[in-house]
Design an enzyme around this catalytic site. Structure first.
Site, PDB file in Angstrom:
ATOM      1  N   LYS A   1      -7.412  18.875   1.893  1.00 51.75           N
ATOM      2  CA  LYS A   1      -6.522  19.507   0.925  1.00 51.75           C
ATOM      3  C   LYS A   1      -6.029  18.496  -0.109  1.00 51.75           C
ATOM      4  O   LYS A   1      -5.794  18.843  -1.272  1.00 51.75           O
ATOM      5  CB  LYS A   1      -5.331  20.132   1.655  1.00 51.75           C
ATOM      6  CG  LYS A   1      -4.440  20.983   0.782  1.00 51.75           C
ATOM      7  CD  LYS A   1      -3.386  21.697   1.606  1.00 51.75           C
ATOM      8  CE  LYS A   1      -2.531  22.616   0.748  1.00 51.75           C
ATOM      9  NZ  LYS A   1      -1.519  23.336   1.562  1.00 51.75           N
TER      10      LYS A   1
ATOM     11  N   ARG B   1      -1.256  22.837  14.454  1.00 54.21           N
ATOM     12  CA  ARG B   1      -0.628  21.795  13.636  1.00 54.21           C
ATOM     13  C   ARG B   1       0.888  21.836  13.771  1.00 54.21           C
ATOM     14  O   ARG B   1       1.540  20.798  13.926  1.00 54.21           O
ATOM     15  CB  ARG B   1      -1.042  21.960  12.176  1.00 54.21           C
ATOM     16  CG  ARG B   1      -2.515  21.654  11.942  1.00 54.21           C
ATOM     17  CD  ARG B   1      -2.986  22.047  10.545  1.00 54.21           C
ATOM     18  NE  ARG B   1      -2.246  21.405   9.468  1.00 54.21           N
ATOM     19  CZ  ARG B   1      -2.399  20.147   9.094  1.00 54.21           C
ATOM     20  NH1 ARG B   1      -3.256  19.360   9.739  1.00 54.21           N
ATOM     21  NH2 ARG B   1      -1.705  19.649   8.081  1.00 54.21           N
TER      22      ARG B   1
ATOM     23  N   TYR C   1       0.362   1.918   1.459  1.00 52.11           N
ATOM     24  CA  TYR C   1       1.114   1.094   2.409  1.00 52.11           C
ATOM     25  C   TYR C   1       1.216   1.774   3.759  1.00 52.11           C
ATOM     26  O   TYR C   1       0.947   1.182   4.801  1.00 52.11           O
ATOM     27  CB  TYR C   1       2.514   0.805   1.866  1.00 52.11           C
ATOM     28  CG  TYR C   1       3.425   0.188   2.909  1.00 52.11           C
ATOM     29  CD1 TYR C   1       3.302  -1.162   3.262  1.00 52.11           C
ATOM     30  CD2 TYR C   1       4.382   0.967   3.561  1.00 52.11           C
ATOM     31  CE1 TYR C   1       4.117  -1.712   4.234  1.00 52.11           C
ATOM     32  CE2 TYR C   1       5.197   0.415   4.534  1.00 52.11           C
ATOM     33  CZ  TYR C   1       5.064  -0.928   4.868  1.00 52.11           C
ATOM     34  OH  TYR C   1       5.865  -1.473   5.829  1.00 52.11           O
TER      35      TYR C   1
ATOM     36  N   HIS D   1      -4.325  27.657  13.001  1.00 49.13           N
ATOM     37  CA  HIS D   1      -3.501  26.780  12.170  1.00 49.13           C
ATOM     38  C   HIS D   1      -2.227  26.391  12.905  1.00 49.13           C
ATOM     39  O   HIS D   1      -1.616  25.356  12.610  1.00 49.13           O
ATOM     40  CB  HIS D   1      -3.157  27.487  10.851  1.00 49.13           C
ATOM     41  CG  HIS D   1      -2.782  26.552   9.750  1.00 49.13           C
ATOM     42  ND1 HIS D   1      -1.569  25.912   9.690  1.00 49.13           N
ATOM     43  CD2 HIS D   1      -3.469  26.124   8.658  1.00 49.13           C
ATOM     44  CE1 HIS D   1      -1.508  25.157   8.612  1.00 49.13           C
ATOM     45  NE2 HIS D   1      -2.646  25.257   7.974  1.00 49.13           N
TER      46      HIS D   1
ATOM     47  N   HIS E   1      -0.870  15.039   5.475  1.00 50.64           N
ATOM     48  CA  HIS E   1      -0.044  15.402   4.331  1.00 50.64           C
ATOM     49  C   HIS E   1      -0.082  14.285   3.308  1.00 50.64           C
ATOM     50  O   HIS E   1       0.046  13.106   3.648  1.00 50.64           O
ATOM     51  CB  HIS E   1       1.404  15.663   4.770  1.00 50.64           C
ATOM     52  CG  HIS E   1       1.550  16.896   5.590  1.00 50.64           C
ATOM     53  ND1 HIS E   1       2.625  17.138   6.410  1.00 50.64           N
ATOM     54  CD2 HIS E   1       0.726  17.974   5.736  1.00 50.64           C
ATOM     55  CE1 HIS E   1       2.476  18.308   7.021  1.00 50.64           C
ATOM     56  NE2 HIS E   1       1.332  18.828   6.624  1.00 50.64           N
TER      57      HIS E   1
ATOM     58  N   ARG F   1      -6.591  20.606   9.970  1.00 53.18           N
ATOM     59  CA  ARG F   1      -6.640  21.954   9.407  1.00 53.18           C
ATOM     60  C   ARG F   1      -7.862  22.689   9.957  1.00 53.18           C
ATOM     61  O   ARG F   1      -8.920  22.075  10.157  1.00 53.18           O
ATOM     62  CB  ARG F   1      -6.687  21.894   7.882  1.00 53.18           C
ATOM     63  CG  ARG F   1      -5.394  21.351   7.274  1.00 53.18           C
ATOM     64  CD  ARG F   1      -5.449  21.299   5.755  1.00 53.18           C
ATOM     65  NE  ARG F   1      -4.157  20.873   5.209  1.00 53.18           N
ATOM     66  CZ  ARG F   1      -3.796  19.596   5.039  1.00 53.18           C
ATOM     67  NH1 ARG F   1      -4.656  18.634   5.354  1.00 53.18           N
ATOM     68  NH2 ARG F   1      -2.604  19.291   4.556  1.00 53.18           N
TER      69      ARG F   1
END
Length: 404
Positions: free
Chosen positions: A272, A338, A372, A335, A362, A245
């Site tokens: 975030k 991304r 995991y 941005h 994310h 970001r």
């Protein structure tokens, strides 16, 4: 004998205070100064008490009797009128001090401390700014007195300036503040509850992002030719390789970056998701970091402001550099790197979608799944980071074909 208006008016002061009785414990206390004070005498748990209920003539006989009846009703309910009076004064003071602005500030501070769900610093700054837009309209009003029409008037002032998305987000934030006030016993209900649909819905605008490989190659070559500030050029050239970001990139600090282990650890307070985000570094990224470190290292911000090293680069610096290179805002933004990486990495078919999602930082609502996948896809992320940088190098070459 009950009092009459005439008897009260004709009562003259004496050398000492004296009482004129009415009924049900109500009496008028006449002071030597001429003041006439209403009092109610009552017993609670066997103890005699007195309660002031007004000053004559501001409170007449009929109103004094009504207030006396209120005292008797509290007693019948098993409540001490004097204690209830004190509670009411406290509630009134709290409500007077609990303006919308004060509660909004309190709410923002709470959200910053909400553990894993706490706001990142950039989110906090943005939300405080949006709520400040309401300051002149409802900021100084006691939050308990604010009605739906007050809020609607305030957000429509923002809407009229053409900032439809800001108006929508501000209304949402205001609703969060009001619900926090309800939860902390300073408000009975959220006045924004029935304002859904009152504002104009803004058109969704996605960040400009180049998705065509050949056009991306043109951008990469243009960035190599950028003749502005070296730090700006370095940040802009690193952006496509790291695709973090924009705020995370410009606020990077040298203590977070381990070039020997090819790892950048972005602390949770800057992300975030509010969790640490690990970014594997390709050989190309390491070399670019080393070039910058010679100028801005070994401590502090990697990309400091031109005005002072104590602040990071401005949020608009990379976008301004892209405009200078001839790439409009609807074509490419900081941005947008991304979206570029996400699209082309997925289209390559070489990498598991979860690996790409993890690289983008994310979050995963399932903590077990999250833990995991962080371990399961790390080696693939390392390999992907190097493949992506190699792929960008190939695209940078004129008339090159994408890597297979």
């Amino acid at each position: 004998m009950p009092l009459s208006d005439i008897a009260i008016r004709n009562a003259r002061p004496r050398a000492k205070p004296y009482k004129l009785g009415d009924a049900l414990g109500l009496f008028l206390l006449v002071q030597p100064t001429g003041g006439k004070l209403w009092r109610v005498k009552y017993r609670f748990h066997g103890k005699e008490n007195k309660l002031a209920v007004g000053i004559y003539p501001a409170v007449g006989l009929a109103e004094a009797r009504r207030r006396c009846e209120g005292v008797k009703q509290l007693l019948a309910a098993g409540k001490d009128p004097s204690r209830e009076r004190k509670r009411e004064k406290i509630r009134t003071r709290i409500q007077a001090e609990a303006t919308f602005e004060a509660v909004a500030n309190e709410y923002c501070e709470k959200r910053k401390r909400d553990g894993d769900k706490g706001w990142a610093n950039s989110t906090s700054v943005r939300c405080k700014y949006l709520l400040s837009l309401l300051k002149n309209s409802i900021g100084n009003l006691p939050i308990s007195s604010i009605e739906p029409a007050d809020v609607l008037f305030a957000v429509r002032k923002i809407e009229k300036t053409g900032k439809l998305e800001s108006a929508r987000r501000t209304l949402q934030l205001a609703g969060s503040v009001f619900r926090y006030a309800v939860a902390t016993a300073r408000l009975s209900s959220d006045p924004t509850r029935d304002l859904r649909g009152a504002l104009t819905t803004p058109t969704v605008c996605h960040y400009g992002a180049i998705l065509d490989p050949s056009r991306l190659g043109e951008l990469l070559r243009a960035m190599d030719r950028y003749d502005g500030q070296f730090v700006t050029r370095a940040a802009m050239r690193l952006a496509p390789h790291l695709f973090v970001r924009p705020g995370e990139l410009r606020q990077a600090e040298w203590e977070e970056i381990n070039l020997e282990h090819a790892l950048w650890t972005i602390p949770g307070r800057k992300t975030k998701t509010r969790k640490d985000h690990l970014v594997p570094l390709s050989r190309q990224s390491i070399e670019m970091f080393r070039q910058v470190r010679a100028l801005t290292g070994p401590s502090g911000y990697v990309f400091p402001s031109m005005q002072t090293p104590n602040r990071s680069m401005s949020g608009n610096t990379i976008n301004a550099a892209l405009r200078r290179l001839g790439f409009a805002s609807d074509e490419m933004t900081s941005h947008g790197f991304r979206a570029t990486a996400s699209t082309l990495l997925n289209e390559s078919g070489k990498w598991h979608p979860d690996t790409i999602e993890r690289a983008l930082g994310h979050g995963d609502a399932d903590n077990v799944r999250s833990a995991y996948h962080r371990g399961a896809h790390w080696q693939e992320r390392v390999a992907m980071a190097q493949w992506w940088s190699d792929h960008l190098d190939q695209l940078r070459q004129p008339r090159s074909s994408p890597a297979n």
